[in-house]
Write an enzyme that holds these catalytic residues in place. Structure first.
Site, PDB file in Angstrom:
ATOM      1  N   ARG A 174      27.959 -21.067 -35.848  1.00  0.00           N
ATOM      2  CA  ARG A 174      28.373 -20.746 -34.475  1.00  0.00           C
ATOM      3  C   ARG A 174      27.594 -21.577 -33.466  1.00  0.00           C
ATOM      4  O   ARG A 174      26.557 -22.146 -33.806  1.00  0.00           O
ATOM      5  CB  ARG A 174      28.099 -19.256 -34.214  1.00  0.00           C
ATOM      6  N   ARG A 178      23.003 -19.342 -26.069  1.00  0.00           N
ATOM      7  CA  ARG A 178      23.465 -18.181 -25.284  1.00  0.00           C
ATOM      8  C   ARG A 178      23.400 -18.519 -23.804  1.00  0.00           C
ATOM      9  O   ARG A 178      22.402 -19.094 -23.374  1.00  0.00           O
ATOM     10  CB  ARG A 178      22.523 -16.998 -25.503  1.00  0.00           C
ATOM     11  N   ARG A 250      13.536 -23.771 -51.819  1.00  0.00           N
ATOM     12  CA  ARG A 250      12.438 -24.194 -50.956  1.00  0.00           C
ATOM     13  C   ARG A 250      11.328 -23.150 -51.099  1.00  0.00           C
ATOM     14  O   ARG A 250      11.601 -21.947 -51.186  1.00  0.00           O
ATOM     15  CB  ARG A 250      12.866 -24.245 -49.484  1.00  0.00           C
ATOM     16  N   ARG A 280       6.164 -23.447 -38.364  1.00  0.00           N
ATOM     17  CA  ARG A 280       5.873 -22.398 -37.381  1.00  0.00           C
ATOM     18  C   ARG A 280       4.495 -21.800 -37.646  1.00  0.00           C
ATOM     19  O   ARG A 280       3.915 -22.005 -38.723  1.00  0.00           O
ATOM     20  CB  ARG A 280       6.935 -21.300 -37.409  1.00  0.00           C
ATOM     21  N   GLU A 301       2.801 -22.314 -41.375  1.00  0.00           N
ATOM     22  CA  GLU A 301       3.799 -22.294 -42.459  1.00  0.00           C
ATOM     23  C   GLU A 301       4.377 -23.686 -42.698  1.00  0.00           C
ATOM     24  O   GLU A 301       4.814 -24.338 -41.753  1.00  0.00           O
ATOM     25  CB  GLU A 301       4.905 -21.314 -42.045  1.00  0.00           C
ATOM     26  N   TYR A 349      20.485 -16.053 -50.061  1.00  0.00           N
ATOM     27  CA  TYR A 349      19.576 -15.522 -49.053  1.00  0.00           C
ATOM     28  C   TYR A 349      20.140 -14.182 -48.594  1.00  0.00           C
ATOM     29  O   TYR A 349      21.299 -14.098 -48.173  1.00  0.00           O
ATOM     30  CB  TYR A 349      19.426 -16.467 -47.846  1.00  0.00           C
TER      31      TYR A 349
HETATM   32  C1  LIG Z   1      10.150 -16.219 -45.478  1.00  0.00           C
HETATM   33  C2  LIG Z   1      11.142 -15.098 -45.490  1.00  0.00           C
HETATM   34  C3  LIG Z   1      11.298 -14.320 -44.362  1.00  0.00           C
HETATM   35  C4  LIG Z   1      12.214 -13.264 -44.363  1.00  0.00           C
HETATM   36  N1  LIG Z   1      12.350 -12.549 -43.219  1.00  0.00           N
HETATM   37  C5  LIG Z   1      13.245 -11.553 -43.181  1.00  0.00           C
HETATM   38  C6  LIG Z   1      13.447 -10.813 -41.971  1.00  0.00           C
HETATM   39  O1  LIG Z   1      12.809 -11.071 -40.940  1.00  0.00           O
HETATM   40  N2  LIG Z   1      14.366  -9.817 -41.981  1.00  0.00           N
HETATM   41  C7  LIG Z   1      15.091  -9.504 -43.102  1.00  0.00           C
HETATM   42  O2  LIG Z   1      15.911  -8.582 -43.045  1.00  0.00           O
HETATM   43  N3  LIG Z   1      14.908 -10.180 -44.264  1.00  0.00           N
HETATM   44  C8  LIG Z   1      14.009 -11.184 -44.334  1.00  0.00           C
HETATM   45  N4  LIG Z   1      13.824 -11.875 -45.501  1.00  0.00           N
HETATM   46  C9  LIG Z   1      14.577 -11.471 -46.713  1.00  0.00           C
HETATM   47  C10 LIG Z   1      13.821 -10.440 -47.605  1.00  0.00           C
HETATM   48  O3  LIG Z   1      12.610 -11.004 -48.057  1.00  0.00           O
HETATM   49  C11 LIG Z   1      14.741 -10.061 -48.780  1.00  0.00           C
HETATM   50  O4  LIG Z   1      15.874  -9.381 -48.275  1.00  0.00           O
HETATM   51  C12 LIG Z   1      14.101  -9.150 -49.829  1.00  0.00           C
HETATM   52  O5  LIG Z   1      12.836  -9.585 -50.210  1.00  0.00           O
HETATM   53  C13 LIG Z   1      15.000  -9.090 -51.057  1.00  0.00           C
HETATM   54  O6  LIG Z   1      14.486  -8.136 -51.985  1.00  0.00           O
HETATM   55  P1  LIG Z   1      14.688  -8.349 -53.542  1.00  0.00           P
HETATM   56  O7  LIG Z   1      14.143  -7.122 -54.192  1.00  0.00           O
HETATM   57  O8  LIG Z   1      16.080  -8.741 -53.845  1.00  0.00           O
HETATM   58  O9  LIG Z   1      13.802  -9.631 -53.906  1.00  0.00           O
HETATM   59  P2  LIG Z   1      12.169  -9.849 -53.906  1.00  0.00           P
HETATM   60  O10 LIG Z   1      11.630  -9.188 -52.713  1.00  0.00           O
HETATM   61  O11 LIG Z   1      12.003 -11.276 -54.106  1.00  0.00           O
HETATM   62  O12 LIG Z   1      11.747  -9.044 -55.187  1.00  0.00           O
HETATM   63  C14 LIG Z   1      11.932  -9.546 -56.496  1.00  0.00           C
HETATM   64  C15 LIG Z   1      10.725  -9.127 -57.315  1.00  0.00           C
HETATM   65  O13 LIG Z   1      10.978  -9.500 -58.687  1.00  0.00           O
HETATM   66  C16 LIG Z   1       9.761  -9.915 -59.258  1.00  0.00           C
HETATM   67  N5  LIG Z   1      10.074 -10.744 -60.408  1.00  0.00           N
HETATM   68  C17 LIG Z   1      10.718 -11.930 -60.404  1.00  0.00           C
HETATM   69  N6  LIG Z   1      10.810 -12.398 -61.672  1.00  0.00           N
HETATM   70  C18 LIG Z   1      10.225 -11.481 -62.472  1.00  0.00           C
HETATM   71  C19 LIG Z   1      10.005 -11.409 -63.868  1.00  0.00           C
HETATM   72  N7  LIG Z   1      10.439 -12.360 -64.704  1.00  0.00           N
HETATM   73  N8  LIG Z   1       9.346 -10.333 -64.357  1.00  0.00           N
HETATM   74  C20 LIG Z   1       8.913  -9.342 -63.534  1.00  0.00           C
HETATM   75  N9  LIG Z   1       9.089  -9.373 -62.194  1.00  0.00           N
HETATM   76  C21 LIG Z   1       9.741 -10.424 -61.676  1.00  0.00           C
HETATM   77  C22 LIG Z   1       9.069 -10.668 -58.144  1.00  0.00           C
HETATM   78  O14 LIG Z   1       7.672 -10.716 -58.368  1.00  0.00           O
HETATM   79  C23 LIG Z   1       9.436  -9.832 -56.917  1.00  0.00           C
HETATM   80  O15 LIG Z   1       8.440  -8.880 -56.623  1.00  0.00           O
HETATM   81  C24 LIG Z   1      12.966 -12.967 -45.522  1.00  0.00           C
HETATM   82  C25 LIG Z   1      12.814 -13.755 -46.658  1.00  0.00           C
HETATM   83  C26 LIG Z   1      11.936 -14.823 -46.638  1.00  0.00           C
HETATM   84  C27 LIG Z   1      11.825 -15.693 -47.863  1.00  0.00           C
END
Ligand SMILES: Cc1cc2nc3c(=O)[nH]c(=O)nc-3n(C[C@H](O)[C@H](O)[C@H](O)COP(=O)(O)OP(=O)(O)OC[C@H]3O[C@@H](n4cnc5c(N)ncnc54)[C@H](O)[C@@H]3O)c2cc1C
Length: 384
Positions: A174, A178, A250, A280, A301, A349
């Protein structure tokens, strides 16, 4: 319904929400994580010296339009109001993001009203580009060269490690501008921060007699045989031992520094110039504006391509990754007694609210499949 033994790989939001729902349905849930803490990438912890709540894997702001998800998180944490107002330093000045009326007027030294600004930006736009194919063309078509080069080009190059002309136009869906003075980064109805951090919230989600959490426990393929079903929130390619190659991510390097007082006066300051190597700086105490601290904790970062030992943060999802993803996804779809979930399991993501909604859907799909005596799908949310 028979009580089953279920394994949740990953103690992030995906594993916690699925695990909680299925434990409440009477199943015996084991949640493992290879890390020494729960919370996945949302993990927060207090810096012992200053007491500042640190977002260990980068800044996380909760925002959603999904009232069901908002109700859910408010069951496990007290959310306090938080408005995400990001600044950027570029060409020796500080501006407000996303590009808004204040940014435009400050950058061009004007006093334009909304309609005048819209016409002004339309004049800047490169209308010779009929069908933008790259991020760069899309940006030039939307905002013209001056705003693109000051606010979008350098940051995007640093974030993705390539020229914006090599990225698809779809990244910039988009108009990134704004024509008001609203600098709230998100438009969602509900926005806030958990008072005690995300890890405290996820601890409460996992606090159920039917859930056993094992930390420092990496998943091994042999573990699956002890369980009726596995929910896998680890990397999709990791499930297959990366045998067809690695999906591109990344990763981020955080250079942590502590100071007395304040460092930058806001939570997030972007750096748009390509000559500044970091993308940042995050000053964590500003994520909890209701707290007072004499000292401060900041993260500089840096973004780069993830290697095998790095934390995978952002899926790259360009043409090469999509081909490999198609291959892994097709094989995963055939797998029995496993469901791939979350940002790593589906190589997308996902914001936290989407992660929670998908986790709720996944648990419901499992229960529905069991009731109907049908196969539990390998993907409730497909990667492609
Ligand atoms: C830099 C960054 C900023 C973000 N900011 C925002 C934000 O401002 N607002 C927002 O809404 N969302 C944000 N997000 C997104 C948010 O982080 C995700 O929505 C969330 O973490 C997803 O949860 P998940 O459980 O799917 O994955 P994860 O949080 O990645 O959890 C997966 C877990 O699996 C574990 N794991 C992986 N492989 C194995 C294995 N083989 N054995 C055992 N354990 C394992 C890992 O250690 C991890 O703890 C951001 C993401 C990033 C990268």
């Amino acid at each position: 319904m028979r009580s089953e033994k279920l394994l949740l790989v990953g103690a992030g939001l995906s594993g916690a929400v699925i695990g909680r729902t299925l434990a409440e349905a009477g199943h015996s849930v084991t949640v493992i994580d290879k890390r020494s803490h729960i919370g996945g990438n949302c993990h927060t912890e207090r810096d012992p010296a200053s007491g500042v709540m640190v977002h260990v894997y980068g800044p996380h702001i909760f925002h959603t339009d999904d009232a069901g998800v908002w109700d859910y998180v408010n069951r496990y944490a007290r959310f306090l109001p938080y408005k995400n107002q990001v600044k950027t330093t570029t060409r020796g000045s500080v501006y407000s993001l996303p590009i808004n009326l204040h940014t435009i007027n400050q950058f061009f030294g004007r006093t334009l009203r909304p309609e005048e600004a819209a016409a002004f930006i339309e004049d800047q736009a490169d209308t010779s580009i009929e069908v933008p194919e790259s991020f760069e063309e899309q940006a030039l078509r939307f905002v013209g060269r001056d705003l693109y080069e000051a606010f979008l080009k350098g940051y995007t190059m640093k974030q993705w490690g390539c020229a914006p002309s090599e990225l698809p136009a779809s990244i910039l869906k988009r108009l990134p501008v704004r024509f008001t003075y609203d600098d709230n980064y998100f438009f969602h109805r509900f926005q806030g921060m958990p008072e005690d951090g995300y890890t405290a919230m996820i601890t409460r989600i996992l606090d159920h007699p039917g859930i056993c959490v094992l930390l420092d426990t990496p998943f091994e393929p042999g573990m699956a045989q002890d369980f009726d079903h596995v929910f896998y929130a680890g990397p999709l390619d990791g499930w297959f031992g990366y045998d067809a190659g690695r999906l591109g991510y990344r990763t981020l390097d955080f250079e942590r520094f502590c100071e007395r007082g304040d460092w930058q006066g806001c939570a997030v300051m972007n750096y748009g110039d390509v000559t500044v190597p970091w993308t940042r700086i995050t000053e964590h105490k500003y994520f909890a504006p209701w707290e007072r601290h004499d000292e401060t904790v900041c993260y500089r970062e840096y973004s780069r391509a993830a290697g095998p030992g790095d934390v995978p943060y952002y899926p790259v999802r360009l043409v090469a990754e999509k081909a490999l993803l198609g291959d892994y996804a097709a094989r995963a779809a055939e797998a029995e007694r496993v469901t791939f979930v979350g940002r790593l399991g589906t190589y997308r993501y996902l914001d936290m609210d989407v992660t929670i909604r998908e986790a709720m859907d996944t648990a419901a799909a499992f229960l529905a499949a069991r009731t109907a005596r049908k196969r539990v799908p390998a993907f409730v949310h497909a990667p492609l």
